[in-house]
Design an enzyme around this catalytic site. Structure first.
Site, PDB file in Angstrom:
ATOM      1  N   SER A 115       0.093  -0.987  -0.030  1.00 54.51           N
ATOM      2  CA  SER A 115      -0.240   0.512   0.335  1.00 54.51           C
ATOM      3  C   SER A 115       1.048   1.142  -0.316  1.00 54.51           C
ATOM      4  CB  SER A 115      -0.522  -0.148   1.104  1.00 54.51           C
ATOM      5  OG  SER A 115      -1.665  -1.447   1.600  1.00 54.51           O
ATOM      6  N   PRO A 116       1.382   1.451  -1.001  1.00 53.43           N
ATOM      7  CA  PRO A 116       2.397   2.242  -0.952  1.00 53.43           C
ATOM      8  C   PRO A 116       2.085   3.991  -1.094  1.00 53.43           C
ATOM      9  CG  PRO A 116       2.502   1.835  -3.147  1.00 53.43           C
ATOM     10  CD  PRO A 116       1.907   1.234  -2.372  1.00 53.43           C
ATOM     11  N   LYS A 117       0.957   4.437  -1.002  1.00 51.28           N
ATOM     12  CA  LYS A 117      -0.335   5.187  -1.051  1.00 51.28           C
ATOM     13  C   LYS A 117      -1.015   5.413  -0.319  1.00 51.28           C
ATOM     14  CE  LYS A 117       0.076   7.161  -5.450  1.00 51.28           C
ATOM     15  NZ  LYS A 117      -0.331   7.187  -6.789  1.00 51.28           N
ATOM     16  N   ASN A 118      -0.479   4.979   1.216  1.00 46.94           N
ATOM     17  CA  ASN A 118      -1.652   4.619   2.176  1.00 46.94           C
ATOM     18  C   ASN A 118      -1.203   5.495   3.564  1.00 46.94           C
ATOM     19  OD1 ASN A 118      -1.745   4.003   5.474  1.00 46.94           O
ATOM     20  ND2 ASN A 118      -3.395   2.329   4.533  1.00 46.94           N
ATOM     21  N   ASP A 135       7.333   4.152  -8.379  1.00 49.73           N
ATOM     22  CA  ASP A 135       6.092   5.421  -9.000  1.00 49.73           C
ATOM     23  C   ASP A 135       7.089   6.668  -8.762  1.00 49.73           C
ATOM     24  OD1 ASP A 135       4.599   7.265  -9.520  1.00 49.73           O
ATOM     25  OD2 ASP A 135       2.680   6.339  -7.775  1.00 49.73           O
TER      26      ASP A 135
END
Lengths: 329, 351
Positions: free
Chosen positions: A110-113, A144
């Site tokens: 979950s790299p955008k949490n 990203d």
């Protein structure tokens, strides 16, 4: 994420686990007539019923720590779970290095949490050891290169612990991979601003760097914006640096009509006008002509803006003419 | 999806779409468990902008209101402490604690802000709010730097929550929990070398955080703290985000939600009229699902309530037929804002 347990046939509900039989689960009380109801899976409900139970009794145990892992798995955005997990880590004196490995794995999923990056930041603050942070954020940025969370964490770690040494190499690599990566350009500015500094020499060097990249891809807003950023540190403004102005004129002569180039020349004209300097190249007439060219041909989507800007230049010119006449009288 | 039929608002489908979200959601949305109030906000405000608030039956309206008030965290019963006050985003942690660990039950600024928006949109008189407590809850979350954390219970602090805190203070007409000077200082420090505004100082300028910053400056009447040059360059930065729809950062793909974030920022600077409405409109419509309703961030991808609401709000800003007017700073309809103004007058006359 939320369904990840479903495929696992060996999953045992907490209510069926003998080692949890002493705990009375607490179901969610959503009131008599709830709205926006999520039809959670049975596993989700089971885990959170037990999470509420340990939270209520403030149980600080190894099994509670394991339970928070399941709770995170079902919803990594639950900030209370993360907070309770931190409280558990402290109460139990858990080895935080292991926790760093765990949180790295969650970041990968979950790299955008927001919560998981915050958790990592708190751990690093506790440990006062940022030795893995460049690598962890570097990995996320490889997936990203514009991941805002990763950049935020990276800037924080670099600034807090003074990890500037190799950052310019990192930035160079990213810009070489994608010259349009605006995040990387922003990081370049960050390193200059906080570490290398804006000496006259560095200003000139960064101007050359930006110009070289613009020569490579002319219609790249990121590089043009960076050039403007560097020139904030040149006392002569955007109009007084001969390397920059002759570069622009060369591009123009070679038929480049990138809106960023034309806008830049307009701004040189405006700056000259404001300073009250007369120039046969950078004057209001040229600015107005360029606004016209942008509005009708090269940047039509912003035609209204360029007409508006043209009017601003005309108004500025009128003020200057009045000022000049007054002085002559 | 470029044919002209798709450039018509699928009004009926969008109403149905939001009505579905107000009822029951699939388990695939479990990761939204703690932020259910925001889903309710997108749905209720979405129906409002569609001019269809009456599609929500009176019974459902009162259920929504009851559900929200139940999420309001009251002052500590033992010592009267109000620092945890605010709205929770769901009833996940809505349990009675013994003393000592009741700090786990605390409000969240984004939930308080969106919760208040729902109440206003549904015409509630806010009489069951503990206004003093909500303001103390806001006050407890401002940091030294001037920004705000979302919640007392372990959370990052950034520009998003500066905005939420400003909205709450504006709605409750009480700025005693919000240090305007420090917040303004934080915002000005977050202006980038390209004159856009970031989540925190020195980070990359971003359309969403620029909106949060500008709306805050507007709500706190501090726009005059920006120089004319800063404002002119910011206008250009915002207008340069338009490709057809808008992107959030230079060299990033366009996304429906920025038709609101960037559009509203331009509106606050009285410059939206300098943008190209037709291209913006066309892009947003390309992301419309005419069959089941909803908008997505990109054409032919999954719709969600946030992009649906922000798509509609973005269209409303450029005067799309059949949509109610939006107040860009608070991101509620003018209709709901008028109701708020009436409440402010009532509160003034009572004090």
């Amino acid at each position: 994420m939320s369904e990840s347990g479903d495929s696992d046939a060996s999953w045992i509900f907490y209510k069926d686990r003998p080692d949890w039989s002493d705990v009375t689960p607490i179901p969610e009380d959503d009131g008599p007539a709830p709205v926006v109801v999520i039809a959670h899976s049975e596993k989700f409900e089971d885990v959170y019923d037990y999470f509420r139970a340990i939270l209520k009794t403030n149980e600080k145990s190894e099994r509670a720590l394991l339970l928070t892992k399941d709770a995170v798995e079902f919803n990594p955005a639950n900030y209370t779970v993360w907070q309770y997990r931190r409280d558990l880590l402290q109460a139990l004196g858990t080895d935080l290095k292991t926790e760093l490995e765990y949180v790295e794995a969650v970041i990968k999923q979950s790299p955008k949490n927001y919560q998981v990056w915050h958790h990592r930041r708190v751990l690093i603050e506790w440990l006062q050891d940022p030795s893995l942070e460049l690598e962890v954020t570097g990995d996320a940025l490889q997936q990203d290169p514009k991941n805002y969370h990763a950049w935020q964490h990276r800037q924080w770690a670099i600034k807090t612990f003074g990890l500037f040494d190799k950052e310019m190499d990192f930035v160079d690599t990213l810009i070489n991979e994608d010259v349009r990566n605006n995040s990387a350009w922003n990081q370049r500015y960050f390193v200059m601003n906080n570490h290398l500094g804006w000496s006259d020499y560095n200003v000139q060097k960064e101007i050359c760097y930006a110009l070289e990249k613009i020569k490579f891809v002319k219609n790249n807003e990121s590089a043009w914006n960076y050039l403007r950023g560097v020139l904030l540190h040149d006392k002569r403004g955007i109009s007084g640096n001969a390397v920059v102005t002759s570069f622009c004129e060369e591009l123009y002569k070679n038929k480049c009509r990138s809106p960023y180039l034309l806008a830049f020349i307009i701004d040189i004209c405006e700056e000259n006008l404001k300073k009250g300097e007369t120039s046969c190249i950078y004057n209001s007439e040229r600015a107005i002509d360029l606004c016209q060219a942008l509005a009708t041909k090269y940047d039509k989507i912003r035609s209204k803006y360029w007409n508006y800007f043209s009017e601003k230049i005309k108004a500025l010119q009128n003020i200057k003419t009045v000022e000049q006449n007054n002085m002559e009288e | 999806m470029n044919n002209e039929e798709n450039k018509i608002l699928a009004h009926r489908q969008h109403v149905k779409y939001f009505m579905r979200f107000l009822n029951v959601l699939p388990s695939s949305l479990s990761s939204h468990d703690t932020t259910r109030v925001t889903i309710a906000y997108f749905s209720v405000s979405g129906l409002d902008v569609l001019g269809s608030i009456t599609s929500i039956s009176l019974d459902l309206q009162s259920r929504i209101i009851e559900w929200l008030y139940q999420l309001q965290v009251e002052p500590n019963k033992e010592n009267g402490d109000m620092s945890a006050c605010g709205f929770q985003g769901s009833s996940t942690i809505n349990i009675d604690f013994e003393s000592g660990n009741n700090h786990y039950r605390c409000g969240h600024l984004a939930m308080t802000y969106t919760g208040l928006c729902i109440l206003l949109t549904l015409g509630d008189d806010l009489s069951r709010l503990n206004r003093k407590a909500l303001i103390e809850g806001v006050k407890a979350l401002q940091t030294e730097e001037g920004n705000f954390s979302a919640t007392l219970s372990g959370c990052e602090s950034d520009m998003r929550f500066v905005y939420c805190a400003a909205c709450i203070s504006y709605i409750l007409n009480d700025w005693s929990g919000f240090n305007v000077e420090r917040a303004t200082d934080y915002i000005i420090k977050s202006i980038g070398y390209d004159y856009g505004i970031a989540q925190c100082p020195e980070l990359e300028s971003h359309g969403g955080t620029t909106f949060c910053a500008l709306a805050t400056l507007s709500l706190t009447d501090q726009l005059n703290k920006l120089t004319e040059y800063q404002i002119e360059r910011l206008k250009r930065w915002l207008l340069f985000r338009q490709i057809d729809g808008y992107q959030g950062r230079p060299n990033k793909p366009v996304d429906t939600c920025y038709s609101f974030w960037v559009g509203a920022s331009l509106k606050i600077l009285d410059s939206l009229q300098l943008s190209n409405y037709a291209n913006n409109r066309n892009y947003v419509y390309e992301t419309q699902d005419c069959v089941v309703g909803g908008f997505s961030k990109w054409p032919d991808t999954c719709t969600d309530p946030m992009h649906t609401y922000l798509g509609l709000a973005g269209l409303s800003l450029i005067g799309e037929n059949g949509l109610l007017e939006i107040v860009p700073t608070l991101n509620i309809s003018k209709r709901a804002h008028d109701h708020l103004k009436a409440l402010h007058e009532k509160w003034d006359s009572e004090s």
